[in-house]
Write a protein that holds these residues in place. Sequence first.
Motif, PDB file in Angstrom:
ATOM      1  N   THR A  87      34.377  46.906  37.831  1.00  0.00           N
ATOM      2  CA  THR A  87      35.453  46.492  38.723  1.00  0.00           C
ATOM      3  C   THR A  87      36.801  46.959  38.165  1.00  0.00           C
ATOM      4  OG1 THR A  87      34.206  44.569  39.443  1.00  0.00           O
ATOM      5  CG2 THR A  87      36.573  44.454  39.751  1.00  0.00           C
ATOM      6  N   ILE A 134      45.661  45.950  47.567  1.00  0.00           N
ATOM      7  CA  ILE A 134      44.345  46.308  47.028  1.00  0.00           C
ATOM      8  C   ILE A 134      43.337  45.384  47.730  1.00  0.00           C
ATOM      9  CG2 ILE A 134      42.875  46.460  44.983  1.00  0.00           C
ATOM     10  CD1 ILE A 134      45.206  48.371  44.722  1.00  0.00           C
ATOM     11  N   SER A 170      42.336  45.948  33.905  1.00  0.00           N
ATOM     12  CA  SER A 170      42.944  46.931  34.805  1.00  0.00           C
ATOM     13  C   SER A 170      44.463  46.779  34.843  1.00  0.00           C
ATOM     14  CB  SER A 170      42.361  46.822  36.214  1.00  0.00           C
ATOM     15  OG  SER A 170      42.782  45.639  36.847  1.00  0.00           O
ATOM     16  N   GLU A 216      39.579  49.204  40.062  1.00  0.00           N
ATOM     17  CA  GLU A 216      40.929  48.649  40.240  1.00  0.00           C
ATOM     18  C   GLU A 216      41.972  49.589  39.627  1.00  0.00           C
ATOM     19  OE1 GLU A 216      39.956  43.823  40.002  1.00  0.00           O
ATOM     20  OE2 GLU A 216      40.629  44.930  38.240  1.00  0.00           O
ATOM     21  N   SER A 217      41.713  50.051  38.404  1.00  0.00           N
ATOM     22  CA  SER A 217      42.680  50.918  37.711  1.00  0.00           C
ATOM     23  C   SER A 217      42.897  52.208  38.485  1.00  0.00           C
ATOM     24  CB  SER A 217      42.202  51.284  36.302  1.00  0.00           C
ATOM     25  OG  SER A 217      41.866  50.137  35.591  1.00  0.00           O
ATOM     26  N   GLU A 263      40.592  43.740  47.231  1.00  0.00           N
ATOM     27  CA  GLU A 263      39.793  43.361  46.060  1.00  0.00           C
ATOM     28  C   GLU A 263      38.348  43.035  46.426  1.00  0.00           C
ATOM     29  OE1 GLU A 263      40.488  43.660  42.951  1.00  0.00           O
ATOM     30  OE2 GLU A 263      38.999  42.412  41.957  1.00  0.00           O
ATOM     31  N   PHE A 289      46.426  41.326  46.251  1.00  0.00           N
ATOM     32  CA  PHE A 289      44.970  41.448  46.078  1.00  0.00           C
ATOM     33  C   PHE A 289      44.307  40.551  47.116  1.00  0.00           C
ATOM     34  CE2 PHE A 289      44.131  44.079  42.360  1.00  0.00           C
ATOM     35  CZ  PHE A 289      45.422  44.266  41.895  1.00  0.00           C
ATOM     36  N   TYR A 340      47.683  37.139  44.565  1.00  0.00           N
ATOM     37  CA  TYR A 340      46.232  37.280  44.740  1.00  0.00           C
ATOM     38  C   TYR A 340      45.656  36.040  45.406  1.00  0.00           C
ATOM     39  CZ  TYR A 340      45.768  34.191  40.714  1.00  0.00           C
ATOM     40  OH  TYR A 340      45.853  33.113  39.858  1.00  0.00           O
ATOM     41  N   VAL A 393      36.659  46.314  46.574  1.00  0.00           N
ATOM     42  CA  VAL A 393      36.539  46.867  45.222  1.00  0.00           C
ATOM     43  C   VAL A 393      35.315  46.266  44.522  1.00  0.00           C
ATOM     44  CG1 VAL A 393      37.597  46.830  42.911  1.00  0.00           C
ATOM     45  CG2 VAL A 393      38.996  47.380  44.910  1.00  0.00           C
ATOM     46  N   ARG A 394      35.173  44.946  44.631  1.00  0.00           N
ATOM     47  CA  ARG A 394      34.065  44.264  43.928  1.00  0.00           C
ATOM     48  C   ARG A 394      32.714  44.600  44.546  1.00  0.00           C
ATOM     49  NH1 ARG A 394      36.364  38.290  42.380  1.00  0.00           N
ATOM     50  NH2 ARG A 394      38.346  39.008  41.533  1.00  0.00           N
ATOM     51  N   THR A 400      42.396  52.892  41.604  1.00  0.00           N
ATOM     52  CA  THR A 400      43.051  52.652  42.891  1.00  0.00           C
ATOM     53  C   THR A 400      44.540  52.353  42.705  1.00  0.00           C
ATOM     54  OG1 THR A 400      40.969  51.726  43.683  1.00  0.00           O
ATOM     55  CG2 THR A 400      42.900  51.349  45.053  1.00  0.00           C
ATOM     56  N   PRO A 434      42.949  40.245  39.884  1.00  0.00           N
ATOM     57  CA  PRO A 434      42.467  41.475  39.230  1.00  0.00           C
ATOM     58  C   PRO A 434      42.114  41.205  37.766  1.00  0.00           C
ATOM     59  CG  PRO A 434      44.856  41.534  39.471  1.00  0.00           C
ATOM     60  CD  PRO A 434      44.381  40.319  40.222  1.00  0.00           C
TER      61      PRO A 434
END
Length: 294
Positions: free
Chosen positions: A181, A164, A76, A185-186, A166, A136, A66, A169-170, A188, A72
């Motif tokens: 979030t 991902i 998640s 995340e989960s 991220e 991420f 990440y 996502v956020r 996806t 993450p």
Amino acid sequence: MIDMRKIGFYLLTLGLLILTNCSKNSDNDSESQKVDKSLNLKTTGDSANDILSNDTYTKLLIEIGYVTDFKPTTESISNFTEFLKEYTFKENIEVKYKELPSPEKDSLSLEEISELEMENRTAYTSGETLAIYIYFSDAPSAEDNEDEDLVTLGAVYRNTSMIIHEATVRRLSARSFSITTADIESATMNHEFGHLFGLVDLGTPQVNDHNDPESENHCIVEGCLMRAELQFGRSSKKGQLAASKASNLSGLKSGCSLSGNSVLQLLSNKSAKGSATVPLDTECMLDLQANGGR
Ligand SMILES: [Zn+2]
Ligand SMILES: [Zn+2]
């Protein structure tokens, strides 16, 4: 006056430094020679049976690379490992984290994502351990079209590789009051991992036909985690499909790019029923069970 003992000490220290550096380098060299990456360079879905059953590999090692500040949520990752335990026979699951500097990109293509993986990934399949890499990213997908509200949350592009986005996502979760979030995340990670399980007809043969003819490798059953609607949004323009297919470059095949709005849609339906976790339907479960899954 020159203190000869001091000079002697410095020389000795210098000698030791050179010595330790040299031995370090040769260690690294022999280690990198030993790493066999070939088992992690296959196509999406190729390792479905190895992931689902314990026949060849008894341990799942998940390396999460990440970008600093884009780690993450623990919630998640715990949802994700529960998901893995629910549908596979793997009980020995280790998650290890690796913090990475930002690649300083405005957006990332699948090719760039793959190059970053080559540079940063340290966990590879060997012995009885099957390794997965999830990156991420702090950058959105190069295929995003903000004007049309088409954003990609995540994708899989090899047998054990996932991205991902991220940052995306956020940004998406900030737009919703009820969806966190961790929820996005989960959903996806689980959906994309469904493709690594070989769903639908992507390495795991179908027991009954439930592949959506309009969207290859997605499930036609309403409410299923692998539902095609998740990918493009049925009601939306055809252009989205074209945008997602554009990622089939240079042998790298993205099983799917998961669009933001459809995930929000599915999650809001789910939270209305009291749970934010999206399950697989019976057809998808039958396929997994027939290919060594739980
Ligand atoms: Zn998909
Ligand atoms: Zn399904």
